[in-house]
Design a protein around this motif. Structure first.
Motif, PDB file in Angstrom:
ATOM      1  N   ILE A  59       3.422   5.899  -5.600  1.00  0.00           N
ATOM      2  CA  ILE A  59       3.422   6.029  -7.053  1.00  0.00           C
ATOM      3  C   ILE A  59       2.140   6.642  -7.602  1.00  0.00           C
ATOM      4  O   ILE A  59       2.167   7.610  -8.355  1.00  0.00           O
ATOM      5  CB  ILE A  59       3.658   4.658  -7.699  1.00  0.00           C
ATOM      6  CG1 ILE A  59       5.077   4.202  -7.357  1.00  0.00           C
ATOM      7  CG2 ILE A  59       3.473   4.725  -9.200  1.00  0.00           C
ATOM      8  CD1 ILE A  59       5.389   2.828  -7.819  1.00  0.00           C
ATOM      9  N   PHE A  70       3.983   1.563  -1.066  1.00  0.00           N
ATOM     10  CA  PHE A  70       4.621   1.707  -2.379  1.00  0.00           C
ATOM     11  C   PHE A  70       3.610   2.204  -3.406  1.00  0.00           C
ATOM     12  O   PHE A  70       3.892   3.103  -4.185  1.00  0.00           O
ATOM     13  CB  PHE A  70       5.211   0.371  -2.829  1.00  0.00           C
ATOM     14  CG  PHE A  70       6.676   0.268  -2.578  1.00  0.00           C
ATOM     15  CD1 PHE A  70       7.158  -0.087  -1.331  1.00  0.00           C
ATOM     16  CD2 PHE A  70       7.583   0.546  -3.580  1.00  0.00           C
ATOM     17  CE1 PHE A  70       8.513  -0.172  -1.083  1.00  0.00           C
ATOM     18  CE2 PHE A  70       8.950   0.465  -3.352  1.00  0.00           C
ATOM     19  CZ  PHE A  70       9.408   0.111  -2.103  1.00  0.00           C
ATOM     20  N   GLY A  71       2.451   1.585  -3.372  1.00  0.00           N
ATOM     21  CA  GLY A  71       1.422   1.994  -4.313  1.00  0.00           C
ATOM     22  C   GLY A  71       1.083   3.455  -4.149  1.00  0.00           C
ATOM     23  O   GLY A  71       1.012   4.202  -5.129  1.00  0.00           O
ATOM     24  N   GLU A  72       0.933   3.860  -2.902  1.00  0.00           N
ATOM     25  CA  GLU A  72       0.583   5.260  -2.686  1.00  0.00           C
ATOM     26  C   GLU A  72       1.670   6.185  -3.161  1.00  0.00           C
ATOM     27  O   GLU A  72       1.405   7.271  -3.703  1.00  0.00           O
ATOM     28  CB  GLU A  72       0.267   5.527  -1.210  1.00  0.00           C
ATOM     29  CG  GLU A  72      -0.585   6.768  -1.034  1.00  0.00           C
ATOM     30  CD  GLU A  72      -0.460   7.400   0.331  1.00  0.00           C
ATOM     31  OE1 GLU A  72      -1.414   7.271   1.102  1.00  0.00           O
ATOM     32  OE2 GLU A  72       0.580   8.037   0.615  1.00  0.00           O
ATOM     33  N   ALA A  74       0.830  -1.202   0.000  1.00  0.00           N
ATOM     34  CA  ALA A  74       0.000   0.000   0.000  1.00  0.00           C
ATOM     35  C   ALA A  74       0.862   1.248   0.000  1.00  0.00           C
ATOM     36  O   ALA A  74       0.582   2.214  -0.718  1.00  0.00           O
ATOM     37  CB  ALA A  74      -0.933  -0.004   1.206  1.00  0.00           C
TER      38      ALA A  74
END
Lengths: 227, 227
Positions: A192, A188-190, A186
């Motif tokens: 990006i 890392f996703g955020e 989450a």
DNA sequence: TTTGATATTGACAATAATGTCAGTATTGGC
DNA sequence: GCCAATACTGACATTATTGTCAATATCAAA
């Protein structure tokens, strides 16, 4: 204009009148200091402009040196990138383990989540590491592996400690792993797509905060349930 | 060596005897077909080698054409990248909305999660989009925005429908947004660091499946709670 | 068959990036 | 103050990549 008195002529021409280039005292840093400055500049470029922005000339200009100086300190561009990876890894490790280490075992997930997101998302670390992973450069590096392993171990130790205090059954280790994985994913996703998604859905800075709190609560409820 | 008879001389020299290159029948595709092949190859390169692997010559070789052909179809390298973005976006949109559209409203989150991860993580889509976001190229594109907005709307409509069936109070829209955001973040994160994390923690393919199921259950429990 | 449109190509131009090198300037130790 | 070590520089070499162009091959339609 004609001969634009390069610095070579400067010696003889002397600095008599109004000096265009006042001899330009060459600055000389310690090797460590220079490396640090270069890495900082590289990191900043990477964070702001993405992978394509990592050009020796640009970085050199940012630091105020010539680009061969970078090569002097890092051998090659590849060497610079490696150094960047290494530093990001240790910084991340310290930051995360530090966050986990601080505070007592009774602190809830919210704080931890906050720290993880701060360490990964708010600073450019995750973006940097993402790029490295996308280029397939971090595969060889075993550092990243160890970091995750350590984190999970520490986290699980805390859970066990906590559940023992409460006299509850020990939690499943895979469950801890999954919690850590989800958090990492989450964050890392955020790092990006966070900005994009926030914009797309009209979420402001405060909304992002609410999201993180919401996520922390979600995990917290889960942890409370399981232990 | 002197004059190494360049191809200019070939005209006069003629291909009389044993022909090295047996005329090499030139293949000619329709413009659409050519564009599709080129985009496929570009996508594959990007997924496998990361951003640095996106070189016209390489892509051309993969397709079996010369690199000016690519420029002919896409104007410039930048044009190719744009086309790549556009296609990824619409594919993603179709894939996600399709997944949501299929099945009845009573289906639980697990299926949806599975579809989202499949669409984003398993295929290279998330990696591709991540790179685009990292390079700051997708900011101008409003496509991505719309996709997320649509998804959330559809999702929320389903929740409302479902809760009405059950006679429960309507769910909070921000809650739906957060669920979608977390899922998107997690899927993107997994696309990037998933393999690394799995390796680092000794999780095999089946373990990843378990993780997704675990995540789906986590969300499902939350949704059940709230509605 | 002829012809117009265009997909495709090889060779070249232009540019931009990393890397090399010989030399210069600065610092710290003697 | 002298000297060795080395941080640093400018100019150049090398290489890789995008982009241009004139020519050619192929297909579809007349």
């Amino acid at each position: 204009m004609s001969s634009v008195a390069k610095n070579s002529a400067a010696a003889s021409a002397a600095a008599s009148q109004t000096v265009e280039k006042p001899a330009a005292k060459r600055v000389r840093r310690t090797a460590d200091e220079a490396r640090r400055l270069i890495l900082d500049a590289a990191e900043a470029r990477l964070a702001k402009q993405g992978p394509e922005g990592l050009r020796l000339q640009d970085i050199a200009r940012d630091v105020g040196i010539s680009h061969p100086a970078i090569l002097h300190h890092f051998e090659s561009r590849e060497g610079l990138v490696r150094a960047l990876i290494a530093r990001a890894n240790t910084q991340l490790r310290d930051s995360l383990l530090g966050a986990l280490g601080k505070g007592d075992a009774s602190r809830d997930a919210a704080d931890h989540i906050g720290h993880v997101f701060e360490a990964l998302s708010d600073r450019g670390t995750a973006r940097l590491l993402s790029w490295l992973l996308l280029t397939g450069r971090a595969t060889e590096q075993s550092d990243a592996h160890n970091v995750m392993g350590e984190i999970v171990d520490v986290l699980h130790a805390r859970r066990e400690e906590y559940s023992k205090e409460k006299g509850k059954p020990a939690p499943d280790k895979e469950d801890t792993l999954f919690v850590a994985m989800l958090t990492a994913n989450a964050a890392f996703g955020e790092a990006i797509i966070g900005r994009q998604l926030a914009e797309a859905t009209g979420l402001d800075q405060d909304g992002i905060k609410r999201f993180r709190a919401w996520f922390a609560k979600l995990l917290n409820d889960h942890l409370e349930d399981k232990r």
